[in-house]
Write an enzyme that holds these catalytic residues in place. Sequence first.
Site, short mmCIF file in Angstrom:
data_model
loop_
_atom_site.label_atom_id
_atom_site.label_comp_id
_atom_site.label_asym_id
_atom_site.label_seq_id
_atom_site.Cartn_x
_atom_site.Cartn_y
_atom_site.Cartn_z
CD GLU A 129 -2.91 -0.97 2.13
OE1 GLU A 129 -4.34 -1.45 1.88
OE2 GLU A 129 -2.81 -0.61 3.27
CD GLU A 149 -4.47 -5.93 2.26
OE1 GLU A 149 -5.21 -5.15 3.08
OE2 GLU A 149 -3.21 -5.96 2.35
#
Length: 704
Positions: free
Chosen positions: A150, A313
């Site tokens: 991320e 995710e």
Amino acid sequence: MLSIRKPKIWYGGDYNPDQWETGVWDEDLRLFKLAGIDVVTLNVFTWAKNQPDEETYDFQWLDEMMDKLHADGIGVCLATSTAVHPAWMARKYPDVLQVNFHGNKRKFGGRHNFCPNSPTYRTYAARMAEKLAERYKDHPALLMWHINNEYGGAGNCYCDNCEGAFRVWAQTRYGTLDELNRAWNTSFWGHTFYEWEDIVLPNELSEEWQGANGRTATNFQGISLDYIGFYSDSLLDCFKLECEAVRKHTPDIPVTTNLMGAFKKLDYHKWAKHMDVVSWDNYPRLDTPYSFTAMVHDLMRGLKDGQPFMLMEQTPSQQNWQPYNSLKRPGVMRLWSYQAVARGADTVLFFQLRRSVGACEKYHGAVIEHAGHEHTRVFRECSRLGAELGKLADQLLDTRVRAKAAILFDWENWWAVEMSSGPTIALNYMDEIHKVYDALFRSGVEVDMVGAEAELSGYDLLIAPVLYMVKQGMADRLEQYVEAGGTLITTFFSGIVDENDLVRTGGYPGELRKLLGLWVEEIDALLPSQRNRIVWKETPPGLKQVYGCGLLCDLVHSEGAIVKAVFGDDFYHGMPALTVNRFGEGEAWYLATSPEADFLQEWLPRLCSSLGIAPVIPGLPEGVETTLRSKDGQGYMFILNHNEDSITINLGGRLGTELLTGNRVPGGEMKLAGRDVWIVRLDSYEPVESKSGERREKGRYESI
């Protein structure tokens, strides 16, 4: 570019065995097998464990876990662990620490707490990636490289290293100070730069401040926009360094990093060029419109020209970082997982597989809850989904969505629109994009989300909302697209500036003026309490004569464009609100204001119908989503019911076999249970070819 090896849709997610005693590991593996989990993401935040000091590397725990997973038939998406540098690095090499927007140097803590232009960070991150690649290059469990995690999740850095790198970046971009001063319009307020060393980063100490709505305000948009682009590039350079390190030893293992969907700070179109497979993390709220989630899935699919992507995710139940962290209601996790698959995902992965016991993510959902066993609602739902994905096997892998309508989405345009010092703080680029997308979604029309460099010839309809920044060559490409028979829709506040955020003088919409057949004299910003009206001159069948509008209203003069609707109020009542201009074999529409949602929901499907763009299933009930994936002449129709209650759907004569149940699907009315999904392998499938290259019937647009 490499594709991922998979005999079926991958199922699993992030696993953090380093947070647990080894006695827990075998129990986890037992539960993974029960849930149908076949891939785990490993080693995401373990740099501190893997490298306890500058010289020592210790992968014993990782060796053991890699071997255990392989023995149980589970593959590994192996992360490089570089999202958080170890504490010893911050102590010994403080250049790795960020300087924040206010000019304060941070201490060790948080995550993504590194400066991407720190030579120390870059050296050790690349070295860690290479150590892992050397060690596991021949390990049979290794399926994928997961670089960092991320990127961009923390604030930007404004340290001396970044400032020096920004000067080099700017010199590379502009070549000379004269060109830089022109592009940044530094003659305004006497900001001329005489030496490269005069350039400083735009933060609270120089050009920027925290403005309304949480946005960054700036005196010099050119400087600030370039800093955003520079910072995106800086993080991308870190990603590329690690990619090079692992590809050196494992050239056949694909590389990704988990993106964050509609994340404003990074230009994902640029990032995707360096990724073998796009992956992203999907975390909608309980009240997030499911059309917005669908739009972001389509955006991620569009980053690599429609190539299937990875759902890296999602939470099995609840999140931990929102103000109100609601549980996913029964059936919703499964439904949202299939929504991702319907829109191009070839994996369904979770964060996380076992809940942590401490720190800020201890209440983030997991397949294995704090109860630690399989007798939970969440585990039962995960096991059901795992069994279904096993049953689907490879049938859906590498299928594609083939849309004939596209929406243009551009990160640099997004930055520029919302950093503009006028005309209204209420203009939200994402809201305007979603309003258009939602109208097509509700009608069942499939849409691609494409970037400014995308090939356009395969689309019959291209919508470019708020195309404020028209980069070099973009106007020519749009003219060629329309001239060849395409239909373009653009809107208010378009064609205003070039790629440096400098206004195109001579009248708005700048380089789009000829294509649209109009010019805009002024732009009125309405207060939140103010409204205007769009009034059709000749109301198309099935539409209302009058619709509300607001936000911005362009004062338009036609220069050949046909006026279809006008404003109903204020001193510019009777001036054009919607126009269409014939250009070559196609047409270009201009919507001069932000309309109420009903206008787009009623007008756009009618326009699509006139272009031969049909919905997957016409007349969809509220709350039902459809899409088609196909390969090798075989079509797969997804129907998802987002409603809590069952609903009756007319399949419009489509026949096939529902893959999850094996039942035959007749072509008439069927009842779909609440929060349920059908995946129908169609008996017949004929992809619709684009008609944008054919000559259109003259005068057709007169009736729309």
